[in-house]
Write an enzyme that holds these catalytic residues in place. Structure first.
Site, PDB file in Angstrom:
ATOM      1  N   CYS A 160      37.958  35.347  34.073  1.00 13.34           N
ATOM      2  CA  CYS A 160      38.935  34.656  34.916  1.00 13.34           C
ATOM      3  C   CYS A 160      38.624  33.157  35.001  1.00 13.34           C
ATOM      4  O   CYS A 160      38.717  32.463  33.999  1.00 13.34           O
ATOM      5  CB  CYS A 160      39.019  35.317  36.286  1.00 13.34           C
ATOM      6  SG  CYS A 160      40.524  34.844  37.182  1.00 13.34           S
ATOM      7  N   HIS A 216      40.572  40.665  34.827  1.00 14.38           N
ATOM      8  CA  HIS A 216      39.323  41.138  35.423  1.00 14.38           C
ATOM      9  C   HIS A 216      38.981  42.524  34.873  1.00 14.38           C
ATOM     10  O   HIS A 216      39.510  43.514  35.375  1.00 14.38           O
ATOM     11  CB  HIS A 216      39.473  41.218  36.948  1.00 14.38           C
ATOM     12  CG  HIS A 216      39.504  39.882  37.612  1.00 14.38           C
ATOM     13  ND1 HIS A 216      38.359  39.234  38.006  1.00 14.38           N
ATOM     14  CD2 HIS A 216      40.527  39.060  37.915  1.00 14.38           C
ATOM     15  CE1 HIS A 216      38.680  38.064  38.544  1.00 14.38           C
ATOM     16  NE2 HIS A 216      39.987  37.935  38.502  1.00 14.38           N
ATOM     17  N   GLU A 246      36.409  44.218  35.370  1.00 16.56           N
ATOM     18  CA  GLU A 246      35.744  44.993  36.434  1.00 16.56           C
ATOM     19  C   GLU A 246      36.730  45.581  37.426  1.00 16.56           C
ATOM     20  O   GLU A 246      36.369  46.401  38.261  1.00 16.56           O
ATOM     21  CB  GLU A 246      34.704  44.123  37.151  1.00 16.56           C
ATOM     22  CG  GLU A 246      35.238  43.097  38.145  1.00 16.56           C
ATOM     23  CD  GLU A 246      35.829  41.823  37.532  1.00 16.56           C
ATOM     24  OE1 GLU A 246      36.016  41.774  36.298  1.00 16.56           O
ATOM     25  OE2 GLU A 246      36.104  40.890  38.303  1.00 16.56           O
TER      26      GLU A 246
END
Lengths: 192, 251
Positions: free
Chosen positions: A76, A174, A176
């Site tokens: 990001c 993202h 994650e």
């Protein structure tokens, strides 16, 4: 050991959780010797580009990052800071990727927030990933298309969803926070 | 293509999930972590946790719950309820929440939006608006829907965005708990008059209601609680349904 760079623009908890869930040891740190000796480095980022760059420069972390030789993954804002420059706070970046970060034209809702798929994927991070897979994005600035592109996505316009050059990797989305698709991408990075 | 988001909401009281009807009548609906995991497996695009714990003392346990949630799920989640200061927001975000939502505290102190945005960015701050149609005007209510504020919902949403809110969570109190569908008119008006994403909330009862809100308004997310909690609408079935109707959705 996987080092997660600690600085003023990182929400590192979820990155750390995701790496641990894949069975790797992770450490959140800004210690230069630990960073240099880490097997791989994750450069996360949520926040504002110019203040993040100032923070990195003040602590000499900008030079440390540029000279890393092990695989580095920018996420990001981390990806955007690895580019040449950003219109957010009109700042220079670390210049790894030869592309510029611009603000989305306000032709649709900004930020680009939510799950989006790809128009093209390529390279190490996207093993076992197809263009139909969705990842979670949240950003108001985008990196322009360039020759170091690893994935493209369309929102308002086509932009760089992922980049790859030498030992540097980066995703605008993202991983994650992108469920199983994101975990596969992180796994691909961790297995490099 | 950017997908529309299906967002289950978990109301949390003293660490348990509960569900009320029209902002009242609380029933126990299970363990939040178990439910959250189930929703993520079923394809929830994000999760919303709303803490309705009454006492300040018990509320402190919320950050512990947030830490557990963050370590168990890997889709974005928002935490709201009782966030009255920058410190409250910081505690929740540091515990691992991706976003916080503020409601009454932003009405009483609009600068709080900007304070949190300056620290964590717009993408972290969801402005939750509870609104009720009174005499054909959509008025904002605070304090869990108990106190009228005199604010116009559209104007408040626009002001919130000007102050930095990155997203609007719009709940129609007329529709909440009725299962009669989302409030399409106010959702349409607000989603067409702000530049940030709007999540529609309150009134989901059928899969068609989700289609209607995505088809007739610019909302990019739809939030619901009981239809998911009690299994009336399985998320995979809903997503298949919307996909068949050409609503962009993550399968």
């Amino acid at each position: 050991m996987i080092a997660i760079l600690k600085y003023n623009a990182g929400n590192t908890t979820s990155v750390e959780n995701a790496i641990k869930s894949l069975g790797y040891a992770a450490l959140v740190t800004d210690d230069v010797s630990l960073l240099k000796s880490a097997e791989k480095i994750i450069f996360p980022g949520v926040g504002e580009a110019s203040s993040a760059m100032k923070y990195l420069r003040k602590r000499g972390l900008d030079e440390v990052i540029k000279n890393l030789e092990q695989p580095v993954l920018g996420i990001c804002l981390g990806m955007q800071l690895l580019c040449e420059s950003s219109e957010e706070g009109d700042t220079e970046g670390l210049g790894i990727f030869k592309t510029k970060v611009r603000k989305f034209p306000l032709k649709d809702i900004v930020p680009h927030m939510g799950w989006n798929n790809f128009t093209a994927v390529n390279g190490d991070l996207f093993q076992h990933i197809s263009i139909e897979n969705d990842c979670y994005f949240v950003h108001s600035y985008y990196a322009e298309l360039c020759s170091e592109i690893a994935a493209t996505t369309n929102y308002i316009l086509p932009f760089s969803a992922a980049l790859q050059k030498d030992n540097f990797y980066a995703t605008q989305f993202h991983p994650e926070k992108s469920s199983l698709t994101g975990l596969q991408i992180l796994k691909n990075f961790l297995e490099l | 293509m950017l997908k529309k988001r299906i967002i289950p909401c978990l109301d949390i009281k003293d660490g348990r999930t509960v569900k009320g009807i029209n902002f009242e009548a609380i029933q126990d609906a299970g363990d939040p972590i178990e439910l959250a995991q189930r929703y993520v497996q079923e394809g929830a695009d994000e999760l919303m946790f709303l803490d309705i714990t009454a006492t300040l003392e018990k509320r402190k346990t919320l950050s512990e719950l947030v830490t557990r949630i963050a370590s168990e799920i890997n889709v974005p989640f928002t935490v709201g309820g009782g966030i009255n200061s920058l410190d409250d927001a910081k505690r929740i975000i540091d515990a691992g929440a991706d976003k916080i939502s503020i409601n009454s505290s932003a009405i009483l102190n609009p600068e709080l939006i900007t304070e949190i945005v300056n620290e964590f960015g717009s993408q972290c701050v969801v402005l939750a608006i509870d609104t009720k149609c009174v005499d054909e005007k959509w008025e904002v209510f605070r304090n869990g829907g108990r106190t009228a504020t005199g604010l116009n919902a559209i104007q408040w949403a626009q002001k919130g965005v000007t102050l930095g809110a990155g997203e609007i969570l719009l709940t129609s109190m007329n529709n909440d708990g009725t299962k009669a569908g989302f409030a399409l008119d106010i959702t349409k008006q607000i989603s067409e008059n702000v530049s940030v994403p709007v999540i529609a909330s309150g009134g989901a009862g059928t899969m068609q209601h989700f289609f209607n809100v995505f088809n007739q308004t610019k909302a990019t997310g739809a939030l619901a609680a009981s239809v998911f909690h009690y299994g009336q609408i399985p998320i995979p079935t809903l997503k298949q349904f919307l996909n068949k109707q050409n609503i962009p959705i993550r399968l």
